[in-house]
Write an enzyme that holds these catalytic residues in place. Structure first.
Site, short mmCIF file in Angstrom:
data_model
loop_
_atom_site.label_atom_id
_atom_site.label_comp_id
_atom_site.label_asym_id
_atom_site.label_seq_id
_atom_site.Cartn_x
_atom_site.Cartn_y
_atom_site.Cartn_z
N CYS A 73 0.84 -1.20 0.00
CA CYS A 73 0.00 0.00 0.00
C CYS A 73 0.87 1.26 0.00
O CYS A 73 0.73 2.14 0.83
CB CYS A 73 -0.96 -0.03 1.18
N VAL A 94 3.08 -0.64 -17.96
CA VAL A 94 3.62 0.24 -19.01
C VAL A 94 2.71 1.45 -19.20
O VAL A 94 1.49 1.30 -19.35
CB VAL A 94 3.75 -0.49 -20.36
N ILE A 109 -2.26 5.12 -19.16
CA ILE A 109 -2.62 4.98 -20.58
C ILE A 109 -2.92 3.52 -20.87
O ILE A 109 -2.08 2.67 -20.61
CB ILE A 109 -1.45 5.41 -21.50
N LYS A 123 9.83 -2.04 -19.72
CA LYS A 123 8.54 -1.79 -20.36
C LYS A 123 8.55 -2.21 -21.83
O LYS A 123 7.59 -2.81 -22.32
CB LYS A 123 8.19 -0.31 -20.22
#
Lengths: 427, 427
Positions: free
Chosen positions: B11, B131, B135, B204
């Site tokens: 968390c 990644v 988005i 990524k």
């Protein structure tokens, strides 16, 4: 290997693209999803054209309604229009078929009826290709941003209009010249009305709004103004103020009311949306958690649109059935559609005035009377139609006040032509 | 209403964002999908911090492994790192839980093992947040473009590096100054190695490559070079040639071989990727049918990343289980990874030379000997470290030849400093 049987109705530009994709990339797709996508039939009046795509004769039907009797899992409607297409989609749903369509006009006008029918029947009605061609913007909005309250959407979602405005901006040519060029290149149709008048973008923003704000938004809820009266002069003057002119589709919640509009809009020239040129499309979507996101790509054409249609077919193949938010089917508080007169916006105003002292004072007086505050003003010593342009941008003002002020200003004897008005979005 | 029980392990920044999203937008989400997402537990050593987020005490666990004994449908791993996180993810899968993770390092290094385990167990392992932050680029690539053969991916996928390069470009400051500013603003960590050396972007692009080219791509398959040796001088000279400098992650099929690389890259300044500034991320993906598409937004931060994590949770809730292409689990012809020496690229070369006649001739001669063709050359009458910069861009050349030529040139007595080399992508 398991397979999904797909029937394609309508084999024009997009239909041909779908056939080419499903045959050309058949192996790639089945390797990815572990299932075959099989073409069950292709229906089109022009049987010869379908044959030339390599579809065997026994799978070609010359009538879409007849085709619906052939066994398949998914019907892909690519006829276009809102008459026969509507009947085909309805009938396919009634027969328990999943449906994929690229038909934005159909969904913007009859979405509520069709989605309710599909839900009742327990089938999918998918429509990725209806907005933004190959850009997976529907999927992004519906699934990728599903956790967000959507705050606003700004779309450059008509490639024809964007091509025309880009040409006008880059080459300084008129609307008519740019339109002619677009038609020569196949970017605009012989009758370009839907594109240049903004109705195509209106259909699309209606669909995006429906997905975002949990109420059915139809074309009639969209304020629409086209790009026909944009001149190279205004594009150049906008540039001097730091703006570019784009046909922008806008949907946003303002004071719990929904503003849905399509109109030429001046936007800051250094914003990423200003760099979306030619036939490219882009959608800026702001969510409360994700912030601003943008999706960009080719908004039309055989191959990009086919890419979107096939993504819907694959979604059905892999069991991803979710298509519109559940809340659309529920009663409850829905955001009201804001009347255009109530829009609050900054404005660009170009007055055509006689070249005499006192003009600016008269204009400013009337604007002040309506509570409209001027942000920047520019008087150019060039002659347009016998007058000089006096250009202003305003601070945010109510559209109805601006309209009333302009009506009054246009009656002044120092004003020679109707004033050109354009909304500004700072984004 | 049906509900999906989610356990969150870890968390920190992202975990807190997920808790805030699932509680703050609970109603929005359940209205959209017709299901409740319920937090079953939150595990973190810092129990007090979790309490402050409003999680009731009985749902807080101070140990991730203990938490796995609590009933839930989905485990969200947000610990980071590749040790404990790997054990947690493995164990959760073994217990038949679906897993959502934001952990790019874990997937880039151990993806093959973990995805195989998940597939065997019949559970989902989702990773949208790994990644591009918020988005939905994984979803776009995996589902939206599923019908396409992917040709190339260009990503600005490290916000820290992009912020630093943007500051250097806009303000003319040095790397160290820009890094310090990024640290002050919380955009860079105290130890910025992963970001500025390019390894975060490498993780990524390994994940994006795995999804695109049906072979497991690991960090070790990625050619990596960071941005530490970029100077304001090169940024300014690049501008004179019409380029901007970006830390670009690249993955493309060239002659059936896969090039995967992360390095400072000069790209045309009028390309839309050049307009991706500050902490923003963007990914350009080209498919054979869709053409170029681009996805843009905030690549990191509590709220955007939470948006991506929640989209994965919702995918599981609505039964969208597809996560990586099936072909990854099959034997067969896989594209080979191209060795960096074999990369063909245009290059930017900055030599630091004595200010004497004949220097250009000597440099050009050696370049010609290695078959390297000069596209543009520029000699500046400014003094840097006691020498003058001689700058060239080349036509496409083989990286190993350029390396050899530079080694030879750097031995010339007219050359004062090691030559600065940067690859160019015309996009």
């Amino acid at each position: 290997m398991e397979s999904l049987k797909v029937g394609i109705i309508g084999c024009g530009t997009v239909g041909s693209g779908v056939v080419k994709l499903l045959t050309g990339n058949k192996k790639v797709i089945s390797e990815r999803i572990g299932k075959d996508i099989e073409i069950a039939f292709v229906a089109d009046r022009d049987v010869e054209k379908v044959k030339r795509l390599g579809i065997p004769e026994e799978k070609i039907v010359d009538d879409g309604f007849k085709a619906l009797n052939i066994e398949c899992d998914v019907v892909v409607e690519l006829i276009g229009g809102t008459t026969i297409a509507k009947d085909i989609v309805s009938l396919a749903i009634e027969k328990g078929k999943h449906v994929v369509t690229a038909n934005k006009a159909l969904l913007a006008d009859y979405g509520e009826e069709l989605f309710k029918k599909a839900k009742k029947k327990g089938v999918s009605l998918k429509f990725e290709a209806s907005v933004g061609g190959g850009i997976p913007v529907i999927k992004a909005l519906r699934e990728g941003l599903v956790g967000n309250r959507i705050k606003r959407i700004y779309g450059i979602i008509n490639g024809t209009a964007n091509y025309i405005l880009t040409e006008m901006t880059e080459k300084g040519i008129t609307f008519d010249e740019a339109l002619r060029k677009a038609q020569e290149l196949g970017y605009a149709e012989a009758d370009p009305t839907l594109d240049v008048e903004g109705y195509d973008a209106a259909h699309k923003i209606a669909i995006l709004s429906t997905l975002s704000f949990c109420r059915w938004v139809k074309t009639e809820n969209v304020y629409v103004r086209g790009i026909k009266d944009i001149t190279p002069v205004d594009i150049e003057l906008a540039r001097e103020f730091g703006y570019k002119v784009k046909l922008l589709a806008i949907s946003k919640l303002v004071d719990e009311e929904l503003e849905v509009r399509v109109h030429p809009t001046m936007i800051p020239e250094d914003h990423i949306l200003s760099n979306v040129n030619g036939v490219f499309n882009a959608c800026l979507i702001e969510g409360d958690f994700v912030g601003d996101t943008l999706y960009y790509g080719k908004g039309a054409g055989e191959k990009p649109t086919a890419s979107a249609v096939v993504s819907d077919i694959v979604d059905i193949a892999i069991g991803n059935k979710y298509f519109v938010p559940e809340c659309l089917f529920k009663e409850g508080d829905k955001p009201k559609i804001k009347a255009p007169e109530e829009f609050i916006s900054s404005f660009y105003l170009r007055f055509t005035a006689v070249d005499k002292p006192g003009v600016l004072a008269k204009i400013s007086k009337i604007l002040a009377d309506y509570g409209i505050s001027i942000k920047m003003a520019l008087q150019k010593s060039i002659n347009i139609n016998g007058g000089v342009p006096v250009v202003m941008t305003t601070h945010p003002a109510c559209k109805s006040n601006v309209q009333k002020a302009i009506e009054e200003i246009d009656k002044l004897d120092v004003i020679l032509k109707p004033t050109f008005v354009c909304m500004i979005e700072e984004l």
